[in-house]
Motif scaffolding. Structure first.
Motif, PDB file in Angstrom:
ATOM      1  N   GLN A  19      32.719  43.529  36.800  1.00 40.20           N
ATOM      2  CA  GLN A  19      33.533  44.498  37.533  1.00 40.20           C
ATOM      3  C   GLN A  19      33.004  44.693  38.954  1.00 40.20           C
ATOM      4  OE1 GLN A  19      36.104  44.753  36.121  1.00 40.20           O
ATOM      5  NE2 GLN A  19      36.128  45.602  34.063  1.00 40.20           N
ATOM      6  N   TYR A  20      31.677  44.523  39.132  1.00 36.72           N
ATOM      7  CA  TYR A  20      31.122  44.624  40.488  1.00 36.72           C
ATOM      8  C   TYR A  20      31.630  43.469  41.337  1.00 36.72           C
ATOM      9  CZ  TYR A  20      27.754  44.670  44.306  1.00 36.72           C
ATOM     10  OH  TYR A  20      27.178  44.695  45.547  1.00 36.72           O
ATOM     11  N   GLN A  21      31.609  42.285  40.735  1.00 36.38           N
ATOM     12  CA  GLN A  21      32.017  41.102  41.510  1.00 36.38           C
ATOM     13  C   GLN A  21      33.462  41.192  41.962  1.00 36.38           C
ATOM     14  OE1 GLN A  21      32.064  37.132  40.477  1.00 36.38           O
ATOM     15  NE2 GLN A  21      29.934  36.774  40.971  1.00 36.38           N
ATOM     16  N   LYS A  22      34.307  41.782  41.101  1.00 37.29           N
ATOM     17  CA  LYS A  22      35.719  41.918  41.466  1.00 37.29           C
ATOM     18  C   LYS A  22      35.884  42.773  42.708  1.00 37.29           C
ATOM     19  CE  LYS A  22      37.515  42.097  36.929  1.00 37.29           C
ATOM     20  NZ  LYS A  22      38.194  42.993  36.000  1.00 37.29           N
ATOM     21  N   GLY A  23      35.109  43.861  42.751  1.00 38.14           N
ATOM     22  CA  GLY A  23      35.258  44.788  43.869  1.00 38.14           C
ATOM     23  C   GLY A  23      34.512  44.330  45.103  1.00 38.14           C
ATOM     24  N   ASP A  24      33.629  43.313  44.931  1.00 35.42           N
ATOM     25  CA  ASP A  24      32.793  42.901  46.047  1.00 35.42           C
ATOM     26  C   ASP A  24      33.611  42.123  47.067  1.00 35.42           C
ATOM     27  OD1 ASP A  24      30.448  42.805  47.386  1.00 35.42           O
ATOM     28  OD2 ASP A  24      29.735  40.976  46.415  1.00 35.42           O
ATOM     29  N   GLN A  25      33.410  42.427  48.326  1.00 33.73           N
ATOM     30  CA  GLN A  25      34.107  41.698  49.385  1.00 33.73           C
ATOM     31  C   GLN A  25      33.427  40.360  49.633  1.00 33.73           C
ATOM     32  OE1 GLN A  25      34.031  44.405  52.687  1.00 33.73           O
ATOM     33  NE2 GLN A  25      36.192  44.864  52.401  1.00 33.73           N
ATOM     34  N   ASP A  26      34.161  39.422  50.226  1.00 34.26           N
ATOM     35  CA  ASP A  26      33.562  38.151  50.611  1.00 34.26           C
ATOM     36  C   ASP A  26      32.955  38.312  51.993  1.00 34.26           C
ATOM     37  OD1 ASP A  26      34.104  36.483  48.403  1.00 34.26           O
ATOM     38  OD2 ASP A  26      36.212  36.517  48.953  1.00 34.26           O
ATOM     39  N   PRO A  27      31.632  38.272  52.107  1.00 33.27           N
ATOM     40  CA  PRO A  27      31.024  38.516  53.429  1.00 33.27           C
ATOM     41  C   PRO A  27      31.298  37.397  54.428  1.00 33.27           C
ATOM     42  CG  PRO A  27      29.354  37.928  51.817  1.00 33.27           C
ATOM     43  CD  PRO A  27      30.631  38.061  51.060  1.00 33.27           C
ATOM     44  N   GLY A  28      31.673  36.208  53.924  1.00 27.31           N
ATOM     45  CA  GLY A  28      31.845  35.078  54.839  1.00 27.31           C
ATOM     46  C   GLY A  28      33.263  34.867  55.325  1.00 27.31           C
ATOM     47  N   GLY A  29      34.142  35.846  55.161  1.00 25.51           N
ATOM     48  CA  GLY A  29      35.525  35.676  55.588  1.00 25.51           C
ATOM     49  C   GLY A  29      36.432  35.495  54.391  1.00 25.51           C
ATOM     50  N   PHE A  30      37.531  34.759  54.577  1.00 20.58           N
ATOM     51  CA  PHE A  30      38.481  34.530  53.495  1.00 20.58           C
ATOM     52  C   PHE A  30      37.797  33.695  52.412  1.00 20.58           C
ATOM     53  CE2 PHE A  30      42.253  31.777  52.149  1.00 20.58           C
ATOM     54  CZ  PHE A  30      42.540  32.615  51.081  1.00 20.58           C
ATOM     55  N   GLY A  31      37.757  34.206  51.194  1.00 18.92           N
ATOM     56  CA  GLY A  31      36.976  33.585  50.133  1.00 18.92           C
ATOM     57  C   GLY A  31      37.597  32.361  49.499  1.00 18.92           C
ATOM     58  N   LEU A  32      38.809  31.969  49.901  1.00 21.22           N
ATOM     59  CA  LEU A  32      39.505  30.799  49.346  1.00 21.22           C
ATOM     60  C   LEU A  32      39.608  30.898  47.826  1.00 21.22           C
ATOM     61  CD1 LEU A  32      37.685  28.021  51.408  1.00 21.22           C
ATOM     62  CD2 LEU A  32      39.880  29.066  51.903  1.00 21.22           C
ATOM     63  N   GLY A  33      39.779  32.131  47.331  1.00 17.29           N
ATOM     64  CA  GLY A  33      39.920  32.319  45.896  1.00 17.29           C
ATOM     65  C   GLY A  33      38.644  32.075  45.118  1.00 17.29           C
ATOM     66  N   ARG A  34      37.542  31.819  45.812  1.00 12.40           N
ATOM     67  CA  ARG A  34      36.254  31.528  45.174  1.00 12.40           C
ATOM     68  C   ARG A  34      36.378  30.399  44.148  1.00 12.40           C
ATOM     69  NH1 ARG A  34      34.165  37.674  43.836  1.00 12.40           N
ATOM     70  NH2 ARG A  34      34.124  38.447  45.957  1.00 12.40           N
ATOM     71  N   TYR A  35      37.131  29.362  44.530  1.00 15.17           N
ATOM     72  CA  TYR A  35      37.309  28.251  43.601  1.00 15.17           C
ATOM     73  C   TYR A  35      36.331  27.115  43.867  1.00 15.17           C
ATOM     74  CZ  TYR A  35      41.653  30.491  42.234  1.00 15.17           C
ATOM     75  OH  TYR A  35      42.576  31.391  41.763  1.00 15.17           O
ATOM     76  N   GLY A  36      35.374  27.299  44.779  1.00 24.70           N
ATOM     77  CA  GLY A  36      34.387  26.249  45.004  1.00 24.70           C
ATOM     78  C   GLY A  36      34.844  25.214  46.017  1.00 24.70           C
ATOM     79  N   PRO A  37      34.272  24.019  45.959  1.00 25.12           N
ATOM     80  CA  PRO A  37      34.508  23.024  47.022  1.00 25.12           C
ATOM     81  C   PRO A  37      35.919  22.437  47.074  1.00 25.12           C
ATOM     82  CG  PRO A  37      32.429  22.593  45.899  1.00 25.12           C
ATOM     83  CD  PRO A  37      33.149  23.624  45.085  1.00 25.12           C
ATOM     84  N   VAL A  38      36.735  22.606  46.051  1.00 23.04           N
ATOM     85  CA  VAL A  38      38.076  21.995  46.098  1.00 23.04           C
ATOM     86  C   VAL A  38      38.943  22.606  47.201  1.00 23.04           C
ATOM     87  CG1 VAL A  38      40.186  21.606  44.800  1.00 23.04           C
ATOM     88  CG2 VAL A  38      38.004  21.202  43.718  1.00 23.04           C
ATOM     89  N   PRO A  39      39.081  23.948  47.247  1.00 27.31           N
ATOM     90  CA  PRO A  39      39.867  24.488  48.373  1.00 27.31           C
ATOM     91  C   PRO A  39      39.186  24.271  49.719  1.00 27.31           C
ATOM     92  CG  PRO A  39      38.936  26.263  47.066  1.00 27.31           C
ATOM     93  CD  PRO A  39      38.712  24.999  46.291  1.00 27.31           C
ATOM     94  N   GLU A  40      37.849  24.161  49.722  1.00 27.05           N
ATOM     95  CA  GLU A  40      37.165  23.871  50.986  1.00 27.05           C
ATOM     96  C   GLU A  40      37.607  22.502  51.515  1.00 27.05           C
ATOM     97  OE1 GLU A  40      33.052  24.244  49.933  1.00 27.05           O
ATOM     98  OE2 GLU A  40      33.225  26.390  49.565  1.00 27.05           O
ATOM     99  N   ALA A  41      37.789  21.544  50.594  1.00 29.45           N
ATOM    100  CA  ALA A  41      38.262  20.213  51.002  1.00 29.45           C
ATOM    101  C   ALA A  41      39.665  20.312  51.589  1.00 29.45           C
ATOM    102  CB  ALA A  41      38.252  19.274  49.800  1.00 29.45           C
ATOM    103  N   LEU A  42      40.507  21.161  50.985  1.00 28.29           N
ATOM    104  CA  LEU A  42      41.862  21.334  51.515  1.00 28.29           C
ATOM    105  C   LEU A  42      41.807  21.936  52.907  1.00 28.29           C
ATOM    106  CD1 LEU A  42      43.924  22.666  48.491  1.00 28.29           C
ATOM    107  CD2 LEU A  42      44.153  20.484  49.658  1.00 28.29           C
TER     108      LEU A  42
END
Lengths: 541, 284
Positions: free
Chosen positions: B240-263
């Motif tokens: 529940q903490y992680q859900k409420g936590d903001q992404d400090p690095g900008g748009f989190g890309l859904g936190r799906y890992g390197p696949v959206p980063e490649a896109l």
């Protein structure tokens, strides 16, 4: 004694003269500054890689000031609460400190990572441009080879960087790398233990990766980039065919001031795009992955995009284990991992390295080529390239197939089988489609040269048939037949506005560079007012 | 009756009858006779009925305690919406739905509150979360019914099950036990043959707790002897903490890992720079 008055206006010339007296640089410098570069957008793709490399050096230097590649175990007591009191390696702790405590550290880390992805992306796109236009042909085979080596060095450099923060994702990647090395027959276990200094993970690997990442590989990269550009200057840039351009000259703008201004501006823009990516898009959130433990393997663990195609090849590989009997009761096992991760990259390195020579042999060409070819004019090469690209893209997509399967509600097994079938079916299909498309485009070029541009004007013949009127590109003889035009290897005008028959297309990207000349059309010609006529009335007022 | 009447009518004299206590019918009035006969019959019926009830097993056997009020309401809902597949007594129906005996109220509450049950298409690889058909109260009533029917794991009371949870400890447990399917981001991930570990984004404290207790769909059971109730609270606190936590690095890309980063590097990075090359250099 009266001191002579300082001549401000003459100072630069005088200083330059003094320097030249001592170093004799003016003639080589003049040669360099007068160097001519052809101007085309596709020639800037390699520059993107160069500029990303500069950004990588700058941001990387910043990161080395705080990063500590140590595997000593520490307990985290930093500001990120979900990791409070968790034991981790010093390397991971310093990466977290870089992200959360060092001012500007996170954006530097993110810019570094985005620049790495852009570096590899630009290398690949640049490589595709060089391949599809035949720029690798004699005399530039060596530069092509250096380019291929640069890709693989960038690959190694990127992987080393990905492994450094010692988070769960990089540890998983390292574990896979160690498994790949273990799969090499006979020497595998020796290679792995000597690299890791014993069993995985050991205490040595981070320090070794670090020195490889910040010194060894960048130094070789830098040397190869210097050689790449030195060769480019020595051999001169290729150019597209066109008016005044031949195999023996280079038409373009001089290095100084024109090209230098453009390149300098372009560097700033690439830097800016990387900074925007680093500031707006979160990349590699190591704090979410947690410290590396052997038991922690998250779903959606992927390498960076340039390694993903090897992940894909591993996912598609059927579990075929080869067993060779040695003597009764004993056999040697070759794990299936060996084929997609050792043999395949080996083939993918060797084939491009030798491709320029293979092609020259096939086309029986021994001449030097300085003019580029349009992809359609060499259908075999273009189709081979499309085939390779299809193969690569299937592998790349398969590398992320679990994420795609999950987010698009597809069965993961279906994705794997689609990848397996696609890997065999799509490349030949891509070859065939590309080959036919090239021939079709060639034919259309020839048709326009022979008959002229389609005008869109339909004429009805006395016998009732309809024909379209064509505007010949060459003067016509007394029978109205246009003179034959040879194909010059360059764009054939196919629209009326390209031959000046209609309003010219407006040049300029955001706004017109110049106001187009007003066309003198009958419709816009001044029309004399109609003569006034007497009103006709009925006669009854 | 008829016999009594006829005997009375053709009986011996009164004195003789008095001499023997039960020798013969005492002469009574017609009304009395009828009354006594009725009473006798009634007594006989009571005796026979009493013996019967004493020996025969009653239909309302009291070997299980009576259903509580909530469970009775739950049973009513169950009979209406669940019995078709799970059987009239939750014993399961072959090739249709499993038995619910012993699954406990935690499982029922999880399945019903997340809308997975009633399943619209039981044939699909996995029943997915959807708009629940029942209120939380109704789900708890059904849970109470199944609980009282066969026992099983139960949820602790209250809706805030993260209280007193240690986020860091929970994160450690999450990465070891949960992340391999639900991913580091709690976003879920693919399993084999169209099955998947769902995203934990919409899950409430009670749902996460119930899922750990009951192991719905493809999830393993994390019983209290594997992950203690306190550790469960830790894990819930982390999720529940992680859900409420903001992404400090900008748009989190859904936190799906390197696949959206490649896109992003191709669709945003390369595309925008290619436009720049088209802008600053010649085009043909």
């Amino acid at each position: 004694m009266k001191q002579s008055k300082l001549d401000l206006a003459g100072l630069p010339a005088k200083a330059a003269g003094e320097i030249d007296d001592r170093l004799q640089v003016s003639s080589p410098l003049r040669r360099l500054l007068n160097k001519v570069f052809p101007d085309h957008w596709s020639f800037l793709l390699g520059e993107i890689a160069l500029y990303s490399f500069i950004v990588l050096l700058l941001t990387g230097t910043f990161l080395t000031l705080w990063f500590d590649p140590s595997s000593n175990e520490v307990t985290y007591h930093g500001p990120y609460t979900p990791l409070q009191g968790i034991p981790m390696s010093r390397a991971y702790e310093s990466a977290l400190q870089l992200s959360f405590e060092v001012r500007g550290g996170l954006i530097m880390r993110q810019m570094h990572h985005w620049a790495a992805l852009l570096f590899m992306a630009a290398i690949v796109v640049h490589m595709l441009r060089v391949f599809f236009t035949g720029a690798f042909r004699k005399p530039r085979e060596l530069n092509w080879i250096i380019g291929v080596l640069l890709f693989w060095l960038g690959f190694v450099e990127g992987f080393a960087g990905y492994s450094l923060p010692d988070d769960a994702l990089s540890g998983t990647g390292l574990r896979i790398a160690s498994a790949i090395m273990l799969s090499i027959p006979v020497i595998g276990s020796w290679v792995t233990t000597s690299l890791f200094g014993g069993e995985f993970p050991g205490h040595e690997i981070l320090g070794r990766l670090y020195i490889a990442h910040v010194l060894l590989v960048p130094a070789i990269l830098l040397g190869l980039i210097a050689a790449h550009m030195g060769l480019l200057v020595k051999q001169k840039h290729t150019q597209w065919p066109g008016p005044g351009r031949s195999n023996d000259n280079v038409v373009g703008i001089r290095m100084f001031p024109g090209f230098a201004a453009k390149a300098g501006g372009f560097f700033m823009i690439v830097f800016g795009v990387i900074a925007l990516l680093g500031g707006l898009f979160q990349i590699n959130p190591i704090w979410l992955f947690g410290p590396y433990e052997a038991a922690v393997v998250s779903a959606a663990s992927q390498p960076d995009w340039y390694v993903m195609f090897l992940d894909g090849s591993t996912r598609l590989m059927p579990p075929w284990e080869a067993r060779f009997p040695l003597w009764p009761g004993h056999h040697y096992t070759l794990p299936p991992l060996f084929w997609p991760t050792v043999v395949l990259p080996g083939v993918l390195t060797m084939l491009p390295l030798f491709y320029p020579f293979i092609e020259a042999r096939k086309f029986k060409s021994k001449a030097s080529h300085h003019l580029l070819q349009r992809p359609r004019d060499v259908p075999t090469r273009t189709a081979l390239g499309a085939m390779a690209l299809a193969f690569y893209i299937v592998l790349l997509i398969s590398g992320g197939n679990d994420v795609i399967a999950d987010k698009f509600d597809i069965s993961l097994n279906a994705m794997t089988w689609a990848g397996r079938v696609g890997l065999l079916v799509l490349p030949p299909l891509a070859y065939w489609i590309t080959y036919r498309a090239c021939l079709g485009l060639q034919q259309h070029d020839r048709e326009v040269l022979a008959h002229g541009v389609e005008t869109g004007i339909i004429k009805r013949l006395p016998n009732g048939a309809f024909v379209e009127v064509h505007q010949p590109l060459a003067p016509v003889d007394e029978h109205g037949h246009p003179a034959a035009l040879p194909y010059a290897g360059w764009v054939v005008p196919k629209k009326m506005n390209r031959v000046g028959a209609l309003v010219p297309t407006i040049k300029g990207f955001f706004f017109p560079i110049e106001e187009p000349a007003k066309p003198a059309y009958p419709s816009e010609a001044p029309v004399s007012p109609a003569p006034t006529r007497e009103g006709i009335t009925s006669g009854k007022q | 009756m008829t016999f009594d009447d006829s005997a009375g009518a053709a009986g011996p004299p009164r004195a003789a009858r008095r001499g023997r206590l039960f020798a013969g019918p005492v002469r009574r009035s017609r009304l009395q006779r009828r009354l006594f006969a009725g009473v006798r019959l009634l007594l006989a019926l009571v005796v026979v009925g009493g013996i019967y009830t004493a020996f025969a097993p009653g239909s309302q056997a009291e070997d299980t305690p009576k259903l509580s009020e909530a469970a009775q309401l739950g049973k009513r809902l169950y009979d209406q919406s669940c019995a078709t597949c799970h059987g009239p007594n939750a014993q399961g129906v072959k090739d249709r739905a499993p038995s619910l005996i012993g699954v406990g109220s935690a499982d029922v509450e999880f399945q019903v509150e997340t809308g997975r049950m009633p399943a619209a298409r039981p044939q699909q690889a996995q029943v997915e979360r959807k708009q629940p058909l029942f209120t939380v109260e109704q789900a708890q009533q059904m849970g109470a019914y199944i609980q009282e029917l066969g026992g099983g794991p139960q949820l602790p009371a209250g809706t805030n099950l993260r209280e007193g949870g240690d986020i860091a400890k929970g994160g450690q447990l999450f990465r070891v036990n949960c992340a391999s399917c639900h991913a580091f981001s709690t976003n879920g991930g693919a399993l084999s043959s169209g099955k998947y570990a769902p995203s934990l984004k919409p899950a409430t404290d009670r749902e996460i707790y119930a899922a750990m207790l009951s192991g719905p769909q493809n999830m393993p059971v994390f019983g209290d002897n594997q992950i203690t109730p306190q550790e469960k609270r830790d894990i819930i606190a982390y999720i529940q903490y992680q859900k409420g936590d903001q992404d400090p690095g900008g748009f989190g890309l859904g936190r799906y890992g390197p696949v959206p980063e490649a896109l992003v590097i191709f669709l945003v990075g390369m595309v925008s720079i290619m436009f720049v090359t088209l802008w600053i250099a010649g085009k043909s």
